[in-house]
Design a protein around this motif. Sequence first.
Motif, PDB file in Angstrom:
ATOM      1  N   GLN A 169      36.401  37.527  39.110  1.00 34.83           N
ATOM      2  CA  GLN A 169      37.256  38.404  39.914  1.00 34.83           C
ATOM      3  C   GLN A 169      38.548  38.750  39.176  1.00 34.83           C
ATOM      4  O   GLN A 169      39.009  39.894  39.211  1.00 34.83           O
ATOM      5  CB  GLN A 169      37.594  37.732  41.257  1.00 34.83           C
ATOM      6  CG  GLN A 169      36.437  37.171  42.033  1.00 34.83           C
ATOM      7  CD  GLN A 169      35.327  38.145  42.280  1.00 34.83           C
ATOM      8  OE1 GLN A 169      35.550  39.334  42.500  1.00 34.83           O
ATOM      9  NE2 GLN A 169      34.091  37.679  42.223  1.00 34.83           N
ATOM     10  N   ILE A 170      39.130  37.758  38.503  1.00 33.29           N
ATOM     11  CA  ILE A 170      40.375  38.008  37.763  1.00 33.29           C
ATOM     12  C   ILE A 170      40.135  39.038  36.662  1.00 33.29           C
ATOM     13  O   ILE A 170      40.862  40.044  36.538  1.00 33.29           O
ATOM     14  CB  ILE A 170      40.919  36.697  37.166  1.00 33.29           C
ATOM     15  CG1 ILE A 170      41.382  35.772  38.291  1.00 33.29           C
ATOM     16  CG2 ILE A 170      42.077  36.979  36.209  1.00 33.29           C
ATOM     17  CD1 ILE A 170      41.757  34.368  37.818  1.00 33.29           C
TER      18      ILE A 170
ATOM     19  N   ILE B 122      39.328  30.724  46.622  1.00 31.23           N
ATOM     20  CA  ILE B 122      38.191  29.986  46.075  1.00 31.23           C
ATOM     21  C   ILE B 122      38.358  28.479  46.223  1.00 31.23           C
ATOM     22  O   ILE B 122      37.404  27.747  46.495  1.00 31.23           O
ATOM     23  CB  ILE B 122      37.947  30.369  44.589  1.00 31.23           C
ATOM     24  CG1 ILE B 122      36.734  29.619  44.047  1.00 31.23           C
ATOM     25  CG2 ILE B 122      39.173  30.096  43.742  1.00 31.23           C
ATOM     26  CD1 ILE B 122      35.476  29.815  44.837  1.00 31.23           C
TER      27      ILE B 122
ATOM     28  N   ALA C  84      35.677  33.013  40.357  1.00 24.96           N
ATOM     29  CA  ALA C  84      37.117  33.296  40.348  1.00 24.96           C
ATOM     30  C   ALA C  84      37.513  33.958  39.030  1.00 24.96           C
ATOM     31  O   ALA C  84      38.280  34.934  39.004  1.00 24.96           O
ATOM     32  CB  ALA C  84      37.906  32.008  40.561  1.00 24.96           C
ATOM     33  N   ALA C  85      36.993  33.423  37.916  1.00 27.93           N
ATOM     34  CA  ALA C  85      37.270  34.040  36.616  1.00 27.93           C
ATOM     35  C   ALA C  85      36.733  35.470  36.580  1.00 27.93           C
ATOM     36  O   ALA C  85      37.382  36.384  36.044  1.00 27.93           O
ATOM     37  CB  ALA C  85      36.638  33.206  35.499  1.00 27.93           C
TER      38      ALA C  85
ATOM     39  N   GLY D 174      33.608  35.206  32.906  1.00 28.74           N
ATOM     40  CA  GLY D 174      34.595  36.119  33.481  1.00 28.74           C
ATOM     41  C   GLY D 174      34.592  37.466  32.785  1.00 28.74           C
ATOM     42  O   GLY D 174      34.662  38.522  33.430  1.00 28.74           O
TER      43      GLY D 174
ATOM     44  N   TYR E  53      39.220  36.771  46.328  1.00 31.65           N
ATOM     45  CA  TYR E  53      38.458  35.607  45.861  1.00 31.65           C
ATOM     46  C   TYR E  53      39.340  34.585  45.168  1.00 31.65           C
ATOM     47  O   TYR E  53      39.168  33.375  45.345  1.00 31.65           O
ATOM     48  CB  TYR E  53      37.353  36.066  44.907  1.00 31.65           C
ATOM     49  CG  TYR E  53      36.260  35.045  44.726  1.00 31.65           C
ATOM     50  CD1 TYR E  53      35.122  35.079  45.518  1.00 31.65           C
ATOM     51  CD2 TYR E  53      36.371  34.035  43.781  1.00 31.65           C
ATOM     52  CE1 TYR E  53      34.115  34.141  45.377  1.00 31.65           C
ATOM     53  CE2 TYR E  53      35.371  33.095  43.625  1.00 31.65           C
ATOM     54  CZ  TYR E  53      34.248  33.153  44.417  1.00 31.65           C
ATOM     55  OH  TYR E  53      33.270  32.210  44.270  1.00 31.65           O
ATOM     56  N   VAL E  54      40.297  35.061  44.385  1.00 30.71           N
ATOM     57  CA  VAL E  54      41.075  34.153  43.517  1.00 30.71           C
ATOM     58  C   VAL E  54      41.874  33.127  44.322  1.00 30.71           C
ATOM     59  O   VAL E  54      41.749  31.925  44.083  1.00 30.71           O
ATOM     60  CB  VAL E  54      41.978  34.957  42.572  1.00 30.71           C
ATOM     61  CG1 VAL E  54      42.811  34.019  41.702  1.00 30.71           C
ATOM     62  CG2 VAL E  54      41.134  35.881  41.698  1.00 30.71           C
TER      63      VAL E  54
END
Length: 559
Positions: free
Chosen positions: A471-472, A161, A468-469, A342, A157-158
């Motif tokens: 996923q991280i 995105i 994205a946050a 996140g 994802y990161v």
Amino acid sequence: MARPDDEEEAAVANGHPPSNGYLPVPGDAPAGEMSAETQNEPKTGCLALNGVSRDSPKAVSRALDRPKTPLAPEEETQAWLLPKGPSEENPGAENTLVPRTALSPRRFVILLVFSLYSLVNAFQWIQYSIISNVFEGFYNVPSLHIDWLSMVYMLAYVPLIFPATWLLDTRGLRLTALLGAGLNALGAWIKCGSVQQHLFWVTMMGQCLCSVAQVFILGLPSHIASVWFGPKEVSTACATAVLGNQLGTAVGFLLPPVLVPNTQNNTELLACNISTMFYGTAAVATFLFILTVIAFKEKPQYPPSQAQAVLQDNPPEDYSYVKSIRNLFRNIPFVLLLITYGIMTGAFYSVSTLLNQMILTYYEGEEVNAGRIGLTLVLAGMVGSILCGLWLDYTKTYKHTTLTVYILSFVGMVVFTFTLNLGHIIILFVTGGLLGFFMTGYLPLGFEFAVEITYPESEGTSSGLLNAAAQIFGILFTLAQGKLISNYGPEIGNIFLCVWMFIGIILTALIKSDLKRHNINKGVANGDMKAVPVDSPTDQESKTILMSKQSESATDSEV
């Protein structure tokens, strides 16, 4: 007590908007979103999108010259028609109409189809980890390899995105939806060819394709809700779209332990069971891809809200994706929400991925109950999501609701942590349900809160960055918590998540709540008039009705 937006659709009761095709927006719109330049002379309070004046000569010309068409048969009759009064600039404008908003019945079909293929994608995410010990034995690989079958969703994802949200903003909803549904089906079919003990790399390849599909899925709920649903249903629609993904996780907790029981002493039977699960998933994913091709449409013929009417009038050539990203990262409340979302969602991903390991540490041989506890967690979260969506549509108290749910999620995590090793697995059903109700129920709150504080930026971009946050943090939390569980036990791993969630509570409390989208919609009903050019078709019958209502209102006032 009356709802804050009870009078939202009585747009003409408080007066007439300015002429030249302008619609009202809130007079207290924040600085930095206003433009003072109009067609003939400066006029304050005009909304600018992406740094481009929305009431520039070109925008006004497009708004006024666009052809007026009748309402399509598929559109509902819930519409706003705002009559213009005469003015010095446009003395002949009396008894004409400016923009309409209407709701399309198709919105429910699109929401249903999206929710279903999102469900299948989420199912494919969790289908390995909930029976991780079974796949470890079948493919003869260590547990970390199986964990990566889930974490690849987060990893993919990161980097993807930004191209995915660019595609959504520039090529539109339909193409993005087709990519998500199509890649989801393709990945499922590839996994059907991996049911041999030496073909772990094939199942990983199929899972990688499914993880790419997820990039085109997770950012769509708030976009679909905003583009297709009205102001009084937008939060509920977003929660329903997110619910599809949560239901997929729930099914992923429930079905794999049933379809693929632990029969490692009989490899042929195990391979047959895995094959049944893979082929069934592929067939459903393909059917939903076909439905997506048939049902998905870019946007309704008429915008569902005044906020969308303003956005849709903006010329496409004036949009800058890079500038939109820059604006989002300069928005301090959004950056704080990015971090807190996140943390919360990353913690949920970590708990979901490692739930099987945590439970089997204290309850050996309870794979089926581990799946049921995961199902309880997600089903409770689905109820929480819908209730939170309904609450937001009713109250518009975005920050207070988000902060309250965050605090209760933290409490749920603490309770789950210290009841995990009591020796009574029934307790975990209760504490897991409590944790899931608030932790999973938080997901649509973050999406909708982000859209409110970042309007008029793209909903897909803000949602994509939130994911994205997530996923991280999800990757970092899963790796760290997995290591802590291996070395020190599940309790220490969960305390690690509790500390981070407490930090998230503090940061959430610091977010400034500026509900920009809601203010646009509410400003019409409040009669707080500023100039924003938009265009829309007219309808003579509706105009007559509204003009009649205005006359009656004026008569009542005189009496």
